[in-house]
Design an enzyme around this catalytic site. Structure first.
Site, PDB file in Angstrom:
ATOM      1  CD  GLU A 218      -1.173   0.551   3.740  1.00  0.00           C
ATOM      2  OE1 GLU A 218      -1.443   2.028   3.833  1.00  0.00           O
ATOM      3  OE2 GLU A 218      -1.782  -0.215   4.410  1.00  0.00           O
TER       4      GLU A 218
ATOM      5  CE  LYS B  81      -4.846   0.726   9.280  1.00  0.00           C
ATOM      6  NZ  LYS B  81      -3.844   1.568   8.417  1.00  0.00           N
TER       7      LYS B  81
END
Length: 210
Positions: free
Chosen positions: A44, A133
């Site tokens: 990412e 997350k």
């Protein structure tokens, strides 16, 4: 394969998400290549990096057929389409913004929002998150993960993000963590390709020690 199918396949192969905050387009291909050679398959580029969409475009063009590429620090639903247009297929956020999650799911992309409390986690899952997350993990402990895993759906991976080191991986895994997002411990702005490769291999080796 769909983005979600690729996420599950790559995450099963190596449950690490590389967070390359601060990478520039000029470095993007080399750094992504080092991460790939190191064994990491999910990358990412945070949107508060320099020209992040161009870096995503470069990495996706080179590695998009063998890795999952996307954006982090996505705070607004309008950014989802921008990331998709750049070739990204993963949307990661620091928070559980259900509008961003829903936009991501509607676009056929992978949603991985941040959460800290069980309420936030369940809200995110209800909105369609494919993984969640725990962030910032520096403010939590493996005992927190163990308690949360007892009530969270087992089919939604829990990814620990924040302050993870190769040495701390075992404790989190023993508590039930499914994977890890790796930021400054893996990559810092200006870091060389070789240093990135070595750090990636160290984290992958720590997983292999389980």
């Amino acid at each position: 394969m769909s983005a979600v199918e690729d996420f599950r396949r790559y995450f099963a192969e190596c449950p690490l998400v590389a967070i390359v905050r601060g990478v520039t387009p000029a470095e993007a291909e080399a750094i992504a290549g080092a991460l790939y050679r190191g064994g990491i398959r999910i990358i990412e580029v945070p949107l508060n990096s320099p020209d992040p969409l161009e870096s995503i475009r470069i990495i996706a063009a080179k590695f998009g057929d063998r890795a999952l590429i996307g954006a982090g620090t996505v705070l607004d639903p309008s950014q989802v389409a921008e990331v998709a247009n750049a070739g990204g297929r993963l949307i990661v956020s620091p928070n559980a913004n259900t509008s961003v999650i829903e936009a991501t799911v509607a676009a056929g992309m992978v949603s991985s929002p941040g959460y800290f409390t069980p309420s936030e986690a369940f809200d995110a899952i209800r909105a369609g998150a494919h993984s969640i997350k725990l962030f910032p993990a520096e403010a939590a402990t493996p005992a927190v993960v163990k308690a949360q895993k007892a009530v969270l759906p087992p089919n939604v991976p829990l990814i620990v993000v924040g302050g993870v080191t190769p040495e701390s991986i075992t404790g989190w895994l023993d508590a039930g963590a499914d994977g890890f997002g790796l930021g400054g411990g893996l990559y810092k702005p200006g870091q060389t390709e070789q240093a990135t490769l070595e750090k990636a291999r160290a984290y992958v080796a720590a997983l292999g020690g389980q």
